[in-house]
Design an enzyme around this catalytic site. Sequence first.
Site, PDB file in Angstrom:
ATOM      1  N   GLU A 180      -6.909 -20.852 -11.162  1.00  0.00           N
ATOM      2  CA  GLU A 180      -6.592 -20.860  -9.736  1.00  0.00           C
ATOM      3  C   GLU A 180      -7.636 -21.597  -8.877  1.00  0.00           C
ATOM      4  O   GLU A 180      -8.179 -21.033  -7.925  1.00  0.00           O
ATOM      5  CB  GLU A 180      -6.354 -19.439  -9.241  1.00  0.00           C
ATOM      6  CG  GLU A 180      -5.171 -18.781  -9.951  1.00  0.00           C
ATOM      7  CD  GLU A 180      -4.752 -17.428  -9.384  1.00  0.00           C
ATOM      8  OE1 GLU A 180      -5.503 -16.871  -8.549  1.00  0.00           O
ATOM      9  OE2 GLU A 180      -3.688 -16.928  -9.789  1.00  0.00           O
ATOM     10  N   GLU A 210       0.367 -16.875 -15.686  1.00  0.00           N
ATOM     11  CA  GLU A 210       0.328 -15.517 -15.139  1.00  0.00           C
ATOM     12  C   GLU A 210       1.590 -15.326 -14.317  1.00  0.00           C
ATOM     13  O   GLU A 210       1.982 -16.215 -13.557  1.00  0.00           O
ATOM     14  CB  GLU A 210      -0.862 -15.285 -14.196  1.00  0.00           C
ATOM     15  CG  GLU A 210      -2.221 -15.260 -14.809  1.00  0.00           C
ATOM     16  CD  GLU A 210      -3.298 -15.006 -13.745  1.00  0.00           C
ATOM     17  OE1 GLU A 210      -2.980 -14.445 -12.662  1.00  0.00           O
ATOM     18  OE2 GLU A 210      -4.447 -15.386 -13.984  1.00  0.00           O
TER      19      GLU A 210
END
Length: 489
Positions: free
Chosen positions: A146, A263
């Site tokens: 991220e 995810e």
Amino acid sequence: MDAWRACVGTGRMDLALRHDYQESLALIQREIGFRHIRGHGLFSDGMGIYRPYSFLDDEHVRHSFTYLDQVVDTYLELDVRPFLELGFMPDQLASGPETVFWWKGNITPPRSWSAWADLVRATVTHLVDRYGLAEVRQWPIEVWNEPNLPQFWLNADADAYHRLYETTAKTIKEVDAELQVGGPAISPGTDKYLETFADFVIDNDVPIDFVSRHAYTSGPAFHVPFGTHQTLAPASRLLEQFALPRKQLAGTPLADLPVHITEFNSSYRPDNPIHDTAFHAAYLAPVIATGGDLADSFSYWTFSDMFEEEGVPTALFHGGFGLLTHRQIKKPTFHLYAFMARMGGPELSRGPDHLISADSTGRVTVLAWAPVDCTDLRNSPETHHLRLSFPVSGPSAFVLRSRVGEEHGNVWAAWREMGSPRSPLPRQLDWLREAAEPAREHGRLPVTDGRAHLDLTLGRHEVTLLEITPVADETPSWWNDSHLLGGPS
């Protein structure tokens, strides 16, 4: 059909050294069986890989793989391969003190790019030497986590991430050109980031074998002591996020690359009680059933509540991401995955509330789920009716039904009825394990003209698995149920 099985998430990698973690993963693999596992912290100090030292006034680095070998050995022994995520920065290689999580993963770029490249090269080379090139070529290697969020990459600096990705990808390809490397593992919310990253990779001829992103549907967090509540968007928003990379990359040289959702979950918080509920399994059922149309893999975050980003959990049920709680108690969403694992063979049909498949033995499996209201759990329908038809050989079929919902397999509800004990006694743990199991029902289903017809009623937030097998009746001709308590022959 089984992109849902390609990968599952885990807490940081060094947790795999724990005995209870290994027991939980063994249970997951026995009843579900994922192919890869991905977690943070490969290069964080808890794994102890980057070890600088001084000798005779010179600075050196030893790369130590003591813990890494134990973790990977455990994975392979349990028949699951690593999906390697390269991060976070070792403290003594970091350019700054900024960290994320209770366990302090450093989020800054390296202070020496050559030392970072040496770390990547040494780690990948060691894995190839230990496990063999053919094996490690099957492990996707993802660069960071991220980087579009300032919580995970200092100032969310895209240029710095591009440099990190380029340095890392080229280093990996120096070890072996067929090793898989990709990224950018972005969080939802800044969706143009992938397009900018793709432009950089294409314009600079940087190696890339797959693209990755994450998917969540939760809104702003309302914090309570040791917990979080959030609004949820419809589960269809997860599928929209799964589909986005291919839409964004259409017409580019990256258009045909595999897409990995490394995810996904409803909430991105590890302390949101929604993860523990029966609602959660029914909410995610259409995503698990259809997500493989849109992505090559989508990795549930995570397999277990052994996960300490917000600190050590203060209660057995605390809203953790896991399919399992600590102490290996199965949540309803565990059973959604276990039901999928028991299905087999090609898909026969699919609808907004069901999936039907059949295998080579003639066994038909039906996964069905009740619709949910994601704005208010109380507004979900109390019952949901389906009428299904499917081919079955023979004059009749045996039906085994396994079901979880508000009334069955809802261990979170049982725990609350028990008084929400933070540290349940051994006998309470036994009760909870029993309460966590699905309800089982069975019966005989007639077959007419090669088809069976089934009227099915689901309760609120129910997910049900039907396993239907043709009956080869071997009942003796003399058998009569009325004689069980004696009587004339």
